[in-house]
Design an enzyme around this catalytic site. Sequence first.
Site, PDB file in Angstrom:
ATOM      1  N   HIS A  49      -5.975 -11.910  40.931  1.00 56.53           N
ATOM      2  CA  HIS A  49      -6.412 -11.064  39.828  1.00 56.53           C
ATOM      3  C   HIS A  49      -6.852  -9.758  40.484  1.00 56.53           C
ATOM      4  O   HIS A  49      -7.294  -9.753  41.643  1.00 56.53           O
ATOM      5  CB  HIS A  49      -7.574 -11.701  39.064  1.00 56.53           C
ATOM      6  CG  HIS A  49      -7.155 -12.947  38.332  1.00 56.53           C
ATOM      7  ND1 HIS A  49      -7.636 -14.192  38.636  1.00 56.53           N
ATOM      8  CD2 HIS A  49      -6.284 -13.111  37.305  1.00 56.53           C
ATOM      9  CE1 HIS A  49      -7.071 -15.085  37.831  1.00 56.53           C
ATOM     10  NE2 HIS A  49      -6.241 -14.453  37.022  1.00 56.53           N
ATOM     11  N   ASP A  52     -10.092 -10.130  42.082  1.00 58.60           N
ATOM     12  CA  ASP A  52     -10.186 -11.034  43.237  1.00 58.60           C
ATOM     13  C   ASP A  52     -10.096 -10.182  44.503  1.00 58.60           C
ATOM     14  O   ASP A  52     -10.756 -10.461  45.509  1.00 58.60           O
ATOM     15  CB  ASP A  52      -9.020 -12.036  43.271  1.00 58.60           C
ATOM     16  CG  ASP A  52      -9.067 -13.062  42.143  1.00 58.60           C
ATOM     17  OD1 ASP A  52     -10.182 -13.455  41.741  1.00 58.60           O
ATOM     18  OD2 ASP A  52      -7.982 -13.458  41.668  1.00 58.60           O
ATOM     19  N   GLU A 174       3.015 -14.333  31.390  1.00 62.25           N
ATOM     20  CA  GLU A 174       2.716 -15.773  31.490  1.00 62.25           C
ATOM     21  C   GLU A 174       2.349 -16.303  30.106  1.00 62.25           C
ATOM     22  O   GLU A 174       1.229 -16.121  29.644  1.00 62.25           O
ATOM     23  CB  GLU A 174       1.565 -16.007  32.474  1.00 62.25           C
ATOM     24  CG  GLU A 174       1.251 -17.484  32.666  1.00 62.25           C
ATOM     25  CD  GLU A 174       0.172 -17.740  33.720  1.00 62.25           C
ATOM     26  OE1 GLU A 174      -0.050 -16.882  34.600  1.00 62.25           O
ATOM     27  OE2 GLU A 174      -0.453 -18.806  33.662  1.00 62.25           O
ATOM     28  N   GLU A 210       4.022 -21.460  33.453  1.00 64.50           N
ATOM     29  CA  GLU A 210       3.058 -22.475  33.899  1.00 64.50           C
ATOM     30  C   GLU A 210       3.369 -23.799  33.205  1.00 64.50           C
ATOM     31  O   GLU A 210       3.448 -23.869  31.978  1.00 64.50           O
ATOM     32  CB  GLU A 210       1.627 -22.027  33.583  1.00 64.50           C
ATOM     33  CG  GLU A 210       0.635 -23.135  33.883  1.00 64.50           C
ATOM     34  CD  GLU A 210      -0.802 -22.715  34.052  1.00 64.50           C
ATOM     35  OE1 GLU A 210      -1.061 -21.587  34.521  1.00 64.50           O
ATOM     36  OE2 GLU A 210      -1.666 -23.530  33.716  1.00 64.50           O
ATOM     37  N   ASP A 248      -6.650 -26.692  28.678  1.00 64.49           N
ATOM     38  CA  ASP A 248      -5.767 -26.425  29.824  1.00 64.49           C
ATOM     39  C   ASP A 248      -6.362 -27.090  31.067  1.00 64.49           C
ATOM     40  O   ASP A 248      -7.399 -26.669  31.569  1.00 64.49           O
ATOM     41  CB  ASP A 248      -5.703 -24.896  29.991  1.00 64.49           C
ATOM     42  CG  ASP A 248      -4.719 -24.457  31.052  1.00 64.49           C
ATOM     43  OD1 ASP A 248      -3.992 -25.295  31.598  1.00 64.49           O
ATOM     44  OD2 ASP A 248      -4.691 -23.241  31.326  1.00 64.49           O
ATOM     45  N   ASP A 250      -4.882 -27.855  34.230  1.00 68.63           N
ATOM     46  CA  ASP A 250      -4.524 -27.422  35.594  1.00 68.63           C
ATOM     47  C   ASP A 250      -4.606 -28.565  36.600  1.00 68.63           C
ATOM     48  O   ASP A 250      -5.166 -28.416  37.696  1.00 68.63           O
ATOM     49  CB  ASP A 250      -5.401 -26.242  36.048  1.00 68.63           C
ATOM     50  CG  ASP A 250      -5.186 -24.988  35.224  1.00 68.63           C
ATOM     51  OD1 ASP A 250      -4.098 -24.822  34.640  1.00 68.63           O
ATOM     52  OD2 ASP A 250      -6.116 -24.154  35.158  1.00 68.63           O
ATOM     53  N   ASP A 283      -0.970 -23.387  40.071  1.00 70.55           N
ATOM     54  CA  ASP A 283      -2.218 -23.011  39.392  1.00 70.55           C
ATOM     55  C   ASP A 283      -2.937 -24.320  39.096  1.00 70.55           C
ATOM     56  O   ASP A 283      -2.829 -24.872  37.997  1.00 70.55           O
ATOM     57  CB  ASP A 283      -1.921 -22.211  38.112  1.00 70.55           C
ATOM     58  CG  ASP A 283      -3.157 -21.456  37.609  1.00 70.55           C
ATOM     59  OD1 ASP A 283      -4.221 -21.588  38.249  1.00 70.55           O
ATOM     60  OD2 ASP A 283      -3.055 -20.749  36.595  1.00 70.55           O
TER      61      ASP A 283
HETATM   62  C1  XUL Z   1      -4.900 -19.185  32.470  1.00 71.18           C
HETATM   63  C2  XUL Z   1      -4.083 -18.989  33.638  1.00 71.18           C
HETATM   64  C3  XUL Z   1      -4.428 -17.829  34.512  1.00 71.18           C
HETATM   65  C4  XUL Z   1      -3.255 -17.027  34.918  1.00 71.18           C
HETATM   66  C5  XUL Z   1      -3.542 -15.828  35.772  1.00 71.18           C
HETATM   67  O1  XUL Z   1      -4.610 -20.299  31.743  1.00 71.18           O
HETATM   68  O2  XUL Z   1      -3.191 -19.766  33.900  1.00 71.18           O
HETATM   69  O3  XUL Z   1      -5.077 -18.295  35.657  1.00 71.18           O
HETATM   70  O4  XUL Z   1      -2.382 -17.832  35.631  1.00 71.18           O
HETATM   71  O5  XUL Z   1      -4.258 -14.870  35.136  1.00 71.18           O
HETATM   72 MN    MN Z   2      -1.536 -19.770  35.276  1.00 68.44          MN
END
Ligand code: XUL
Ligand code: MN
Length: 344
Positions: A49, A52, A174, A210, A248, A250, A283
């Site tokens: 980001h 970051d 995304e 994603e 979400d 992850d 991610d």
């Molecule tokens: C949010 C997500 C973020 C993006 C980057 O769900 O996946 O981390 O990948 O901004």
């Molecule tokens: Mn992501």
Amino acid sequence: MAGTFRFSFGPWNIHQGADPFGPPVRDAIEFGRKLGEYKKLGFEGVQFHDDDAVPELNDLSPQAIADKAEQVRGLLDGEGLAAEFVAPRLWEDPRTIDGGYTSNDPACRAYALERSRKAIDVANALGTKLIVLWLAREGTYIREAKDSVVAVGRLAEAIDDMLAYDPEVRIAIEPKPNEPMDQAYIPTTGHAIALGGLTADPDRVGVNIESAHAILAGLDPSDEMGFALACEKLYTVHLNDQNGPKFDEDKSFGAVDLRRAFNQVRILDRHDYGSNGEFVGLDVKAMRTQKPDAATRHLANSKTIFLRLLKLSRSLDPGKVDELIASRDYEQLEMTVIDHLLGG
Ligand code: XUL
Ligand code: MN
């Protein structure tokens, strides 16, 4: 088919375990120490980001932003790492409460554009031309709050602004269907690619897919990737896993559904993903229960699972598969795949 893959992740994937209902459970790890983990874990690319790389960038002059980003570039070079992409963080500032590019307040929209240009400056200093746009708050909690036609037009205009600001930059949208918003304007790969078509230079607008976001949209991630590959729009991926349509998660790649993960690896490998320099991005989040000394294991595990599935994809007998397809014996094809995944 026999390509090799390079892997990347973002520093936010080594995190302290806070969730909406509880505070951090692990100590913060300083950015430089996180960078030190990449090579040890077998990763070559760093996703950023904007903040970051350059914390508090709203308060810094353009020169100070460039200086700080150059300093980070030095750290990357020292570790033998490359910056893969930079993503403007457009969801934490008070001016982005109701969205960035689609906010109803013109001053807030202007902030979002300015912040996106700063993200491009950071990307240039870090040595990458790829910008990821997770359109976090570009949506609504109630439909009456915004006009969706106007909103989509504003998204295209914002992307045009970035494309014009730097004629070499490429944008990977995304998609995600919800969270934090009730409904996002760009929920799927198809929406993202179509949005690119509304911009001044569609050739420079693609996607970051994603896995979890596709699953949240009720779609199969490998088919989403296939669609983007067919359109030559798959600029990067965020592999992970997701246990059904809830928040979400992850989760580590392949941790929920190995066969679904297998098919993602397979479509990427069969269509030479990576041959234009694309990274296999992750991610993934460590579970909140994970103790600090092993809070990077989810990254190593995800990469290992990818590589093991790659081996399985490449060793699945193509003659046998073709024969079963030709005879339309999909029951036997299914059993052959499952047998193979079970090591039979
Ligand atoms: C949010 C997500 C973020 C993006 C980057 O769900 O996946 O981390 O990948 O901004
Ligand atoms: Mn992501």
